[in-house]
Structure formats: C-alpha cells, structure tokens
Scaffold this active site. Structure first.
Site, PDB file in Angstrom:
ATOM      1  N   HIS A 216       1.271   4.272   6.795  1.00  0.00           N
ATOM      2  CA  HIS A 216       0.703   5.128   5.754  1.00  0.00           C
ATOM      3  C   HIS A 216       1.152   6.574   5.944  1.00  0.00           C
ATOM      4  CE1 HIS A 216      -2.846   2.350   4.412  1.00  0.00           C
ATOM      5  NE2 HIS A 216      -1.672   1.915   4.016  1.00  0.00           N
TER       6      HIS A 216
ATOM      7  N   SER B 296       0.803  -1.225   0.000  1.00  0.00           N
ATOM      8  CA  SER B 296       0.000   0.000   0.000  1.00  0.00           C
ATOM      9  C   SER B 296       0.837   1.276   0.000  1.00  0.00           C
ATOM     10  CB  SER B 296      -0.946   0.014   1.199  1.00  0.00           C
ATOM     11  OG  SER B 296      -0.212   0.111   2.403  1.00  0.00           O
TER      12      SER B 296
ATOM     13  N   ASP C 169      -7.825   6.453   4.558  1.00  0.00           N
ATOM     14  CA  ASP C 169      -7.913   5.312   5.481  1.00  0.00           C
ATOM     15  C   ASP C 169      -9.134   5.301   6.389  1.00  0.00           C
ATOM     16  OD1 ASP C 169      -5.542   4.357   4.488  1.00  0.00           O
ATOM     17  OD2 ASP C 169      -4.315   5.156   6.112  1.00  0.00           O
TER      18      ASP C 169
END
Length: 192
Positions: free
Chosen positions: A108, A68, A134
């Site tokens: 992230h 990701s 998210d």
C-alpha cells in the site's frame, strides 16, 4: 485387448517406473544426477540470498495479490523491492509491510508521515483503490506503522508476471497437474 496391452506396455504405468530408471543407472550416473540437482537448488538459493543482501529486503520480489493498489499495480504484478534503512519513508511512497498476526505482506501507499525530533518515524498507509486507510488492517490498538514493519519499498515491477503464482495458490489441482505433465515429459524424453 491384446493390442491395448501391447500399446500400454511402452508407456510408464505409474510414477514408480521412474525409480526403475534410477536402479538402471550405475553409481557414477546416479551421483551425477544428484549433484546436478543439488547445484540447481543451491544456485537458486545463492541468487535469492544475494538479492536479499543487495536490496536490503528480506523479500526482494513479491507478487501483488489483490486489486487494492489499482491503477498503480494490478493483481499478479511482480514487484521489485529495496529496503535500505538509511532512506527516509515519505508520503506517496509505495511500501510492502507486515502486520503482526498476518502472514502475507501488504502492498500500500504511505499517506501520512509523523517524524519526531528524536528521529522516530510513524506512518499511515492506504490502498489506492480502497475507501479508507489501513488502520483496520493493523494489529488491535495499532494506529501507525513503524520502520520495523516495512519489508520493502517498490522500486519497479513487471505487469502480470506473478499470475502464475496466484493460479498455483488459488487452484492447487492445476499445480499438481502441471507437475504431472512435467514429470511425464521428463520420463518420455528419457525413453526416446
């Protein structure tokens, strides 16, 4: 058939032969082996706890488990984290955070930061390789993360070093095979 029995008798028949080696040791040798093992384990724990104190992060080293964050980080990259509470969280920074109800931390990038007059900070994250933010990963009803959710901030990385961890988790039989090979090596090394 006699030949096979003669060849097989020099190799350990099972893992239980290791205990036979332990029985052959005198008390001093056995204590030495136990103390040696305890020193190795305690040294590793002291190094880990020292890293926790130095970095301010409950987990100073993590492995990226998904794609990701590509192209910034790839699956298997080993990240080094810090988490000093006095450092402000800024947009563009890569954080590792835990969400209630999920055991595994997520790596992230911070895309939005809301800072209130009283100093409270809320922020939103997104994986570089993901289409959406998210909010779908956060616990139900949670739209923003807070500083308490952050495990650490990425400060450096080693590419693909963590693949060993991923392979061990994805293929548990490989882990046991590796342990068996290491055990056999130790036993054979002792006999020679």
């Amino acid at each position: 058939m006699v030949r096979a029995a003669a060849v097989g008798s020099s190799l350990p028949a099972s893992g239980l032969d290791m205990f036979g080696d332990l029985r052959k040791m005198n008390k001093r040798q056995l204590y030495y082996q136990v103390l040696n093992f305890a020193m190795i384990v305690s040294s590793a724990l002291m190094i880990w706890k020292g890293l926790i104190v130095l970095t301010g992060s409950e987990s100073p080293i993590v492995v990226v488990l998904s794609g990701s964050m590509e192209p910034a980080f790839h699956r298997g990259d080993l990240l080094f984290l810090t988490n000093f509470q006095e450092d402000p969280i800024r947009a563009g920074e890569i954080v590792v955070f835990k969400v209630e109800g999920r055991d595994i931390p997520i790596v992230h990038r911070v895309i939005k930061v809301h800072e209130k007059d009283n100093g409270d900070i809320k922020f939103l994250t997104k994986g570089d390789n993901n289409e959406v933010d998210d909010r779908g990963l956060y616990k139900e009803g949670q739209n923003w993360l807070e500083k308490k959710d952050v495990v650490g901030r990425a400060r450096g990385f080693l590419p693909y070093v963590g693949m060993v961890t991923i392979i061990m988790n994805d293929y548990p039989k490989f882990k046991y095979a590796l342990l068996a090979v290491m055990g056999a090596y130790v036993l054979l090394k002792r006999e020679s």
